[in-house]
Scaffold this motif. Structure first.
Motif, PDB file in Angstrom:
ATOM      1  N   TYR A 167       0.812  -1.212   0.000  1.00 14.24           N
ATOM      2  CA  TYR A 167       0.000   0.000   0.000  1.00 14.24           C
ATOM      3  C   TYR A 167       0.854   1.276   0.000  1.00 14.24           C
ATOM      4  CZ  TYR A 167      -4.438  -2.431   0.685  1.00 14.24           C
ATOM      5  OH  TYR A 167      -5.552  -3.208   0.509  1.00 14.24           O
ATOM      6  N   ASN A 183      -9.440   5.854  -2.913  1.00 17.17           N
ATOM      7  CA  ASN A 183      -8.565   6.288  -4.003  1.00 17.17           C
ATOM      8  C   ASN A 183      -9.286   6.240  -5.343  1.00 17.17           C
ATOM      9  OD1 ASN A 183      -5.854   6.992  -5.098  1.00 17.17           O
ATOM     10  ND2 ASN A 183      -6.061   4.982  -6.066  1.00 17.17           N
ATOM     11  N   ARG A 184     -10.078   5.177  -5.577  1.00 18.10           N
ATOM     12  CA  ARG A 184     -10.816   5.068  -6.842  1.00 18.10           C
ATOM     13  C   ARG A 184     -11.826   6.200  -6.996  1.00 18.10           C
ATOM     14  NH1 ARG A 184     -10.685  -0.524  -5.514  1.00 18.10           N
ATOM     15  NH2 ARG A 184     -12.846  -0.495  -4.756  1.00 18.10           N
ATOM     16  N   ARG A 185     -12.274   6.766  -5.895  1.00 14.90           N
ATOM     17  CA  ARG A 185     -13.236   7.875  -5.945  1.00 14.90           C
ATOM     18  C   ARG A 185     -12.555   9.245  -5.935  1.00 14.90           C
ATOM     19  NH1 ARG A 185     -18.122   5.481  -2.063  1.00 14.90           N
ATOM     20  NH2 ARG A 185     -18.838   3.957  -3.577  1.00 14.90           N
ATOM     21  N   GLY A 186     -11.232   9.247  -6.022  1.00 14.18           N
ATOM     22  CA  GLY A 186     -10.503  10.511  -6.126  1.00 14.18           C
ATOM     23  C   GLY A 186     -10.321  11.239  -4.815  1.00 14.18           C
ATOM     24  N   ASP A 194      -6.694  12.428  -3.792  1.00 12.12           N
ATOM     25  CA  ASP A 194      -6.026  13.329  -4.721  1.00 12.12           C
ATOM     26  C   ASP A 194      -5.955  14.738  -4.154  1.00 12.12           C
ATOM     27  OD1 ASP A 194      -5.871  11.191  -6.427  1.00 12.12           O
ATOM     28  OD2 ASP A 194      -7.530  11.852  -7.713  1.00 12.12           O
ATOM     29  N   TYR A 219      -0.525   4.355  -1.601  1.00 10.58           N
ATOM     30  CA  TYR A 219      -1.522   5.135  -0.866  1.00 10.58           C
ATOM     31  C   TYR A 219      -0.862   5.997   0.193  1.00 10.58           C
ATOM     32  CZ  TYR A 219      -4.519   1.680  -3.091  1.00 10.58           C
ATOM     33  OH  TYR A 219      -5.144   0.882  -4.016  1.00 10.58           O
ATOM     34  N   PRO A 243      -8.108   1.639  -1.009  1.00 14.55           N
ATOM     35  CA  PRO A 243      -8.307   1.489  -2.459  1.00 14.55           C
ATOM     36  C   PRO A 243      -9.648   2.071  -2.921  1.00 14.55           C
ATOM     37  CG  PRO A 243      -7.481  -0.559  -1.513  1.00 14.55           C
ATOM     38  CD  PRO A 243      -7.855   0.329  -0.369  1.00 14.55           C
ATOM     39  N   LEU A 244     -10.685   1.897  -2.112  1.00 11.04           N
ATOM     40  CA  LEU A 244     -12.010   2.408  -2.459  1.00 11.04           C
ATOM     41  C   LEU A 244     -12.003   3.931  -2.521  1.00 11.04           C
ATOM     42  CD1 LEU A 244     -15.079   1.936  -2.878  1.00 11.04           C
ATOM     43  CD2 LEU A 244     -15.315   1.960  -0.386  1.00 11.04           C
ATOM     44  N   LYS A 290       0.337   9.135  -1.343  1.00 12.01           N
ATOM     45  CA  LYS A 290      -0.769  10.044  -1.654  1.00 12.01           C
ATOM     46  C   LYS A 290      -1.278  10.744  -0.389  1.00 12.01           C
ATOM     47  CE  LYS A 290      -3.378   9.507  -5.211  1.00 12.01           C
ATOM     48  NZ  LYS A 290      -4.374   9.128  -6.214  1.00 12.01           N
TER      49      LYS A 290
END
Length: 414
Positions: free
Chosen positions: A215, A403-406, A409, A218, A400-401, A221
């Motif tokens: 990870y 992150n996939r939704r931005g 960021d 992540y 991960p969930l 980020k």
């Protein structure tokens, strides 16, 4: 923290005299003890008081159990951090002026549901609130470590939806009277919670980097997000024009509700919402994100949120319509779900920064100064909450969930 020294028999006697409108009331005895254990509450000092007293009018002898809530007045560090949020004065005002009006609106539509605990005494000088002790009526606090199942969370959502809807109507009828409550966890006046929020985000990143090699992406980020974190939070809390905004609870989690159970079936049958220190005017979805990502059992958080958003929306929209709300269109479920996504940053914040503290089991350093501290003790405490196996499992599922939704960021759209 211990109860303040001035919380004496004389003080309680005077408070009861005001409450009963009986200047001759005589306090016969008083027993004082802490109302919550260490690590259970970070927002003030809670003391349980059991008073036995006698009325002067008819010599009737009564016994009352109360919860006394006081500020961190004896801790200058905590007081300085909390000052810009003005939580104690605002909560007293809320109990005196706001919550009774919301209850009255429910009665307009013949809804007898009780949403809140009753305030017995308010003292602005001492920054003190005395409430009825709901435990005397069979209400208890659920276990913060177990999380809430479907029957529990539906009861809470029913009360929350009614509170939100009545507040929107009251604000419409009183020309924006609730819009002055603009000091939630993220607000434009202060970043004093940054050591907790950003410090915990960085502690999370450090833990992931050291202990979850798959990870690392992540963790990087999360570190990059840290300098922008408070501003993203403020944008999330900003009122969105054209939507139905409400008086939100602001800190909706398992320890801020009291639950009553059926003695025969042990099923939850009633709920009261408590603790309005961080209440604010804004999106109702923020309360739902906070509740779902701090207090739900994991199968519900991962698989049942759609059902729960729909359940809440049905009650919320129904009460708005029955009270003839007209400031904005009552949102359709589709419109409401768009708002849910717009405010989902608070889901990430609640899951990755707030919940680890709330389900912490090592309470040796679990106090307000550790939460806010940037010294060695504070940094150690914030890192330690991520050493919890349940927190680690949550991170592995949720990072991960999110992150996939931005939501990890830096350049998130507001």
């Amino acid at each position: 923290m211990d109860a303040p020294e001035w919380l004496s028999e004389n003080y309680i006697q005077e408070a009861l005299r005001v409450h009963h409108k009986d200047p001759g009331l005589h306090l016969r005895s008083m027993h004082v003890q802490p109302a919550m254990g260490k690590g259970e509450n970070y927002g003030g000092v809670l003391t349980r008081v059991k008073a036995k007293y006698q009325l002067s009018r008819n010599q009737q002898r009564l016994e009352k159990c109360m919860i006394v809530k006081t500020s961190f007045e004896d801790d200058p560090v905590a007081s300085a951090i909390m000052a810009p949020y003005d939580v104690f004065n605002r909560e007293m005002q809320i109990y005196e002026e706001v919550l009774p009006k919301l209850s009255e609106l429910l009665r307009e539509i013949d809804d007898t549901d009780e949403l809140f605990a009753t305030a017995i005494h308010v003292d602005y000088k001492r920054q003190l609130l005395i409430f009825e002790d709901l435990s005397e009526r069979g209400f208890v606090m659920a276990n913060r470590l177990h999380g809430l199942d479907m029957p529990h969370v539906k009861l809470i959502l029913r009360k929350l939806a009614k509170m939100h809807a009545t507040s929107a109507v009251w604000n419409e009828r009183q020309n924006g009277c609730l819009e002055k409550y603009d000091r939630g966890f993220f607000n434009r006046y202060t970043d004093n919670y940054s050591p907790y929020f950003v410090g915990s985000l960085l502690a999370c990143a450090e833990y992931v980097l050291k202990n979850m090699p798959d990870y690392r992406f992540y963790a990087d980020k999360l570190k990059a997000l840290a300098p922008h974190y408070m501003e993203i939070g403020k944008r999330c809390f900003a009122v969105t024009p054209g939507q139905v905004n409400v008086f939100a609870h602001g800190d909706m989690w398992v320890n801020n509700v009291m639950i009553k159970y059926d003695p025969k079936t042990s099923e939850p049958v009633d709920v009261r919402l408590i603790d309005f220190q961080y209440s604010f005017w804004g999106s109702p979805t923020l309360d739902l994100h906070h509740l779902f990502n701090t207090s739900l059992q994991e199968p519900l958080r991962l698989a049942k949120q759609d059902i729960l958003f729909q359940y809440y929306h049905g009650i919320f929209s129904d009460v708005l319509k029955r009270l003839n709300y007209g400031a904005h269109p009552v949102p359709t479920l589709h419109m409401f779900r768009q708002e849910v996504e717009q405010k989902r940053f608070f889901a990430f914040h609640s899951a990755c920064v707030i919940q680890p503290v709330m389900i912490n089991e090592d309470t040796a350093d679990a106090d307000f100064n550790s939460l806010m501290g940037e010294d060695e003790r504070g940094l150690k405490f914030k890192y330690s909450v991520y050493c919890n196996s349940r927190v680690q499992k949550n991170l592995s599922n949720l990072l991960p969930l999110f992150n996939r939704r931005g939501l990890l960021d830096v350049n998130q759209a507001d």
